[in-house]
Design an enzyme around this catalytic site. Structure first.
Site, mmCIF file in Angstrom:
data_model
loop_
_atom_site.group_PDB
_atom_site.id
_atom_site.type_symbol
_atom_site.label_atom_id
_atom_site.label_comp_id
_atom_site.label_asym_id
_atom_site.label_seq_id
_atom_site.Cartn_x
_atom_site.Cartn_y
_atom_site.Cartn_z
ATOM 1 C CG HIS A 1 -5.339 -2.897 0.299
ATOM 2 N ND1 HIS A 1 -4.662 -2.631 -0.871
ATOM 3 C CD2 HIS A 1 -4.861 -1.997 1.216
ATOM 4 C CE1 HIS A 1 -3.824 -1.613 -0.673
ATOM 5 N NE2 HIS A 1 -3.924 -1.224 0.580
ATOM 6 C CB SER B 1 -0.963 -0.056 1.198
ATOM 7 O OG SER B 1 -2.025 0.852 1.049
ATOM 8 C CG ASP C 1 -5.830 -4.396 -3.756
ATOM 9 O OD1 ASP C 1 -6.064 -3.422 -3.016
ATOM 10 O OD2 ASP C 1 -4.762 -5.018 -3.755
#
Length: 309
Positions: A287, A120, A260
């Site tokens: 995610h 991320s 995601d």
């Protein structure tokens, strides 16, 4: 899970900090006795802390590659700067790059080399760092990491539009009036999070730890990102990391989940512009693919890191 071999702190002279600061880290395995590169893990948020990346211990246990976790300053067991809320001159990519360089040098990783994993926000940081061609970097893994925040935001708008009612309308109306803190907004937001952030129910304890860290000290998250995963109004809202991606010289692995929040459109520019790149999408994940499809995820990572090519 194995116990960490080493825990420690390294002093970090953060520019403009106005006080001494330190970076806390822990290592599984022994970098000094290990003959090859170690893996350094960059957590997301920013400000989520290292705990939710705990499945990466599998890389040490199954592939004998030492793994370095650390809490970036502003969260967890590293120095906090609650007084820097909204200070965009302090909370920068450059700050986090300097902190990473400081840790790599402290652990003497340059000579044997190191691998870098970023998830991320950590992947954004990893991509920016790799584009500077740092000495010793051997391979790069970017997981659920947007190459473009405008494209991440575009994807989020499309995912929000597909949410069921009443959540979709509640989020839309709350956003119009700038309400990102009410119980109503938080409850509706869970419809997004359980589809596109983590699809496991209940959330693993270490994933919950990330949300605890962000709630305990939201300073860096609020300053750089904004009030939620899909309300991106912070200082990196216009970031286009792919513009420097052609400078990334090391073999790179891109990972994301089919569901995601980091949709394919914001991953694609990495794939287009990084010269030596492979991209794998995990079909049953969002995610948190490192939890959602842990065995396959670690198999893909381990193979990439162990490959001599």
């Amino acid at each position: 899970m194995a116990s960490p071999t080493i825990e420690g702190e390294v002093a970090f002279d953060a520019p403009g900090a106005g006080k001494p600061s330190k970076t806390w880290y822990k290592i599984y395995g022994n970098p000094e006795s290990h003959p090859g590169p170690v893996l350094v893990a960059l957590h997301g948020g920013p400000g989520a802390g290292h705990q939710y990346l705990s499945p990466l211990v599998d890389i040490y246990e199954k592939h004998n590659i030492p793994v370095v976790f650390y809490d970036q300053i502003g969260c967890g067991r590293s120095t906090h700067f609650r007084e820097k809320m909204g200070d965009t001159t302090f909370w920068t990519f450059e700050l986090h790059i300097q902190e990473l360089d400081n840790l790599v040098d402290h652990l003497k990783l340059r000579s044997k080399g190191f691998y870098l994993f970023g998830q991320s926000w950590g992947g954004m940081l990893g991509g920016a760092y790799a584009s500077l061609k740092p000495k010793g970097l051997k391979k790069l893994i970017l997981s659920g990491a947007p190459a473009s925040i405008p494209l991440l935001a575009k994807g989020s708008r499309e995912l929000l539009a597909a949410l069921p009612e009443p959540a979709r309308t509640i989020i839309e109306e709350c956003d119009k009036r700038g309400d990102h803190e009410s119980e109503e907004f938080e409850t509706a937001s869970q419809e997004f999070y359980k589809r596109h952030v983590c699809r496991l129910d209940p959330y693993p304890e270490d994933v919950l730890a990330a949300f605890v860290n962000l709630k305990d000290d939201p300073t860096v998250y609020m300053t750089m990102q904004g009030p939620s995963e899909f309300v991106i109004v912070g200082s990196f809202k216009d970031w286009e990391g792919w513009k420097d991606a052609h400078n990334i010289e090391v073999p790179t692995l891109l990972l994301n989940g089919r569901y995601d929040e980091a949709t394919d459109q914001c991953i694609q520019p990495w794939f287009t512009h990084i010269p030596k790149v492979k991209w794998v999408t995990l079909e049953n994940s969002s995610h948190m693919a490192h939890f959602e499809e842990r065995e396959r995820y670690m198999e893909i990572m381990g193979q990439f890191l162990s490959d001599s090519a």
